[in-house]
Design an enzyme around this catalytic site. Structure first.
Site, PDB file in Angstrom:
ATOM      1  N   CYS A 116       0.817  -1.226   0.000  1.00  0.00           N
ATOM      2  CA  CYS A 116       0.000   0.000   0.000  1.00  0.00           C
ATOM      3  C   CYS A 116       0.846   1.269   0.000  1.00  0.00           C
ATOM      4  CB  CYS A 116      -0.954  -0.002   1.184  1.00  0.00           C
ATOM      5  SG  CYS A 116      -2.006  -1.453   1.226  1.00  0.00           S
ATOM      6  N   HIS A 256      -3.301   7.007   3.513  1.00  0.00           N
ATOM      7  CA  HIS A 256      -3.716   5.740   2.910  1.00  0.00           C
ATOM      8  C   HIS A 256      -5.113   5.393   3.424  1.00  0.00           C
ATOM      9  CE1 HIS A 256      -3.772   1.675   1.597  1.00  0.00           C
ATOM     10  NE2 HIS A 256      -3.558   1.144   2.784  1.00  0.00           N
ATOM     11  N   ASN A 286     -10.170  -0.222   0.460  1.00  0.00           N
ATOM     12  CA  ASN A 286      -8.709  -0.103   0.397  1.00  0.00           C
ATOM     13  C   ASN A 286      -8.221  -0.556  -0.983  1.00  0.00           C
ATOM     14  OD1 ASN A 286      -5.942  -0.383   0.652  1.00  0.00           O
ATOM     15  ND2 ASN A 286      -6.013  -1.488   2.591  1.00  0.00           N
TER      16      ASN A 286
HETATM   17  N1  ACO Z   1     -18.255  -8.812   9.994  1.00  0.00           N
HETATM   18  C1  ACO Z   1     -18.674  -9.155  11.218  1.00  0.00           C
HETATM   19  N2  ACO Z   1     -17.830  -9.588  12.175  1.00  0.00           N
HETATM   20  C2  ACO Z   1     -16.537  -9.656  11.863  1.00  0.00           C
HETATM   21  C3  ACO Z   1     -16.035  -9.307  10.609  1.00  0.00           C
HETATM   22  C4  ACO Z   1     -16.961  -8.877   9.645  1.00  0.00           C
HETATM   23  N3  ACO Z   1     -16.592  -8.520   8.410  1.00  0.00           N
HETATM   24  N4  ACO Z   1     -14.699  -9.481  10.601  1.00  0.00           N
HETATM   25  C5  ACO Z   1     -14.358  -9.915  11.824  1.00  0.00           C
HETATM   26  N5  ACO Z   1     -15.469 -10.031  12.590  1.00  0.00           N
HETATM   27  C6  ACO Z   1     -15.576 -10.473  13.961  1.00  0.00           C
HETATM   28  C7  ACO Z   1     -14.400 -11.323  14.381  1.00  0.00           C
HETATM   29  O1  ACO Z   1     -14.601 -12.664  13.974  1.00  0.00           O
HETATM   30  C8  ACO Z   1     -14.442 -11.164  15.880  1.00  0.00           C
HETATM   31  O2  ACO Z   1     -15.433 -12.004  16.377  1.00  0.00           O
HETATM   32  P1  ACO Z   1     -15.199 -12.778  17.790  1.00  0.00           P
HETATM   33  O3  ACO Z   1     -15.009 -11.673  18.802  1.00  0.00           O
HETATM   34  O4  ACO Z   1     -16.460 -13.538  17.934  1.00  0.00           O
HETATM   35  O5  ACO Z   1     -13.972 -13.588  17.591  1.00  0.00           O
HETATM   36  C9  ACO Z   1     -14.929  -9.716  16.057  1.00  0.00           C
HETATM   37  O6  ACO Z   1     -15.527  -9.338  14.810  1.00  0.00           O
HETATM   38  C10 ACO Z   1     -13.833  -8.758  16.379  1.00  0.00           C
HETATM   39  O7  ACO Z   1     -12.771  -9.006  15.499  1.00  0.00           O
HETATM   40  P2  ACO Z   1     -11.460  -8.178  15.560  1.00  0.00           P
HETATM   41  O8  ACO Z   1     -10.472  -8.743  14.616  1.00  0.00           O
HETATM   42  O9  ACO Z   1     -11.089  -8.009  16.995  1.00  0.00           O
HETATM   43  O10 ACO Z   1     -11.985  -6.784  15.023  1.00  0.00           O
HETATM   44  P3  ACO Z   1     -11.212  -5.423  15.004  1.00  0.00           P
HETATM   45  O11 ACO Z   1     -11.913  -4.453  15.857  1.00  0.00           O
HETATM   46  O12 ACO Z   1      -9.751  -5.597  15.213  1.00  0.00           O
HETATM   47  O13 ACO Z   1     -11.446  -4.968  13.503  1.00  0.00           O
HETATM   48  C11 ACO Z   1     -10.252  -4.893  11.433  1.00  0.00           C
HETATM   49  C12 ACO Z   1     -10.962  -5.771  12.443  1.00  0.00           C
HETATM   50  C13 ACO Z   1     -11.284  -3.961  10.827  1.00  0.00           C
HETATM   51  C14 ACO Z   1      -9.650  -5.747  10.336  1.00  0.00           C
HETATM   52  C15 ACO Z   1      -9.164  -4.087  12.170  1.00  0.00           C
HETATM   53  O14 ACO Z   1      -8.329  -4.924  12.919  1.00  0.00           O
HETATM   54  C16 ACO Z   1      -8.340  -3.308  11.227  1.00  0.00           C
HETATM   55  O15 ACO Z   1      -8.794  -2.371  10.620  1.00  0.00           O
HETATM   56  N6  ACO Z   1      -7.047  -3.609  11.078  1.00  0.00           N
HETATM   57  C17 ACO Z   1      -6.208  -2.957  10.145  1.00  0.00           C
HETATM   58  C18 ACO Z   1      -6.085  -3.855   8.995  1.00  0.00           C
HETATM   59  C19 ACO Z   1      -6.148  -3.175   7.670  1.00  0.00           C
HETATM   60  O16 ACO Z   1      -6.626  -2.090   7.503  1.00  0.00           O
HETATM   61  N7  ACO Z   1      -5.658  -3.885   6.706  1.00  0.00           N
HETATM   62  C20 ACO Z   1      -5.665  -3.438   5.384  1.00  0.00           C
HETATM   63  C21 ACO Z   1      -4.433  -3.827   4.718  1.00  0.00           C
HETATM   64  S1  ACO Z   1      -3.042  -3.099   5.474  1.00  0.00           S
HETATM   65  C22 ACO Z   1      -3.146  -1.575   5.151  1.00  0.00           C
HETATM   66  O17 ACO Z   1      -3.588  -1.198   4.118  1.00  0.00           O
HETATM   67  C23 ACO Z   1      -2.745  -0.647   6.222  1.00  0.00           C
END
Ligand code: ACO
Length: 329
Positions: A116, A256, A286
């Protein structure tokens, strides 16, 4: 004394595929909800390329726009750089496919892989080539189709990504110097947190790798989030320092577009008010290498930026890689 060669930004362009995939559409594919996706990421919809619409096609359309805006012909560029992690093929490079579509044989063309952060890395490479005097006009593209390497059964990742491309034409200049600074960084010790496991030489494609969905993005989202914020803040502060500008000089901050919560946290830590932060993640998702350049292009074309404005771009991605650049439009 020989006058330093500066870099002028001649024009930008962008392109998104027509097909829209909304959060409501995703509710029918995996166990998710518009509410969850909106609250956790800020994304409402994303664009998805067609099967017969490879990355080079998006890159081509964005480049045509950029040439139009720059008011020059494709044949006037003497180098093509495409930042991408979703090339049409392993080889030839997507830059070579783009070159063929633009019909400008002979000039050097190559891809750049920095996830990215790819477009910011590309700015650095283009700036160095122009300042060296070796090349005079460079087409720099950030293009990705993450939806083609997405596991559509994995709700943790499939809600995040979209497809798109952005392009910039940069030129040698003795009057202008529009790239005020670039700062880059990487730390490969995080390479196990965001990656595509198979298809490369580490784990060549087999029937098993396909069945195990190893040709799709794997991500430890929480860890990505935890590292992304401080690295983006660090890069943004360094690039600003190297540019000799102050935060109040920055008209628009273009981070980003990976996650609205990352964007808000970075803006808060840098101390920039949210009304100076450009956001279009709600309609794009993204788009990896293409996020900062497509956002910049939208900010210019929508009239939010005018000639002479100072803009800061900052990105973070798999590797991990990060980078920031202060530019003048
Ligand atoms: N819909 C519903 N529930 C979901 C989803 C979804 N799409 N995805 C995950 N969950 C659930 C999980 O299974 C988990 O359930 P559980 O508690 O029963 O196990 C719960 O939601 C919480 O999951 P977490 O992973 O703790 O959620 P978090 O608050 O961390 O959010 C996310 C997840 C959005 C991916 C976050 O960690 C994030 O934004 N990380 C950055 C990653 C990113 O942006 N990557 C892009 C590529 S890298 C870059 O470009 C920077």
């Amino acid at each position: 004394m020989k006058k330093k060669i500066g870099v002028k930004i001649l024009g930008t362009g962008s392109y998104f595929p027509e097909k829209v995939l909304t959060n409501l559409d995703l509710e029918k594919i995996v166990d998710t909800s518009d509410e969850w996706i909106s609250a956790r990421t800020g994304i409402k919809e994303r664009r998805v390329s067609e099967k017969n619409e490879p990355t080079s096609e998006l890159a081509f359309r964005a480049s045509v726009e950029a040439f139009k805006f720059a008011n020059i012909l494709p044949k006037q560029v003497d180098m093509i750089i495409v930042a991408t992690i979703t090339p049409d093929m392993f080889f030839p490079s997507t830059a070579c496919f783009l070159q063929r579509k633009l019909n400008i044989p002979s000039v050097p063309a190559f891809d750049l892989s920095a996830s990215c952060s790819g477009f910011i890395y590309g700015i650095s490479v283009a700036k160095a080539f122009i300042e060296s005097g070796l090349y005079k006009k460079i087409l720099l593209v950030g293009a990705d189709e993450l939806t083609k390497i997405t596991d559509w059964t994995d709700r943790n990742t499939c809600v995040l990504f979209g497809d798109g491309a952005g392009a910039m034409v940069l030129s040698a200049s003795h009057e202008n110097d529009d790239i005020l600074s670039v700062f880059l960084g990487a730390d490969g010790s995080y390479s196990n947190l965001l990656f595509l496991p198979a298809g490369g030489t580490f784990n060549p494609a087999t029937v098993d790798t396909v069945n195990e969905r190893l040709h799709t993005v794997k991500m430890y989202g929480k860890e990505v989030f935890r590292v992304a914020v401080p690295k983006m803040v660090f890069a943004a502060e360094k690039a600003l320092e190297f540019s000799g500008k102050k935060l109040e000089d920055v008209k628009l901050f273009i981070p980003h577009q990976a996650n609205m919560r990352i964007i808000m946290a970075v803006a808060k830590k840098i101390g920039i008010s949210i009304d100076k932060v450009f956001v279009n993640i709600h309609k794009t998702g993204n788009v990896s290498s293409a996020t900062t350049i497509t956002a910049l292009d939208e900010a210019i074309k929508s009239g939010r930026l005018k000639s002479g404005d100072i803009v800061e771009l900052v990105a973070f991605g798999g590797g991990f890689t990060w980078g920031a650049s202060v530019i003048r439009i």
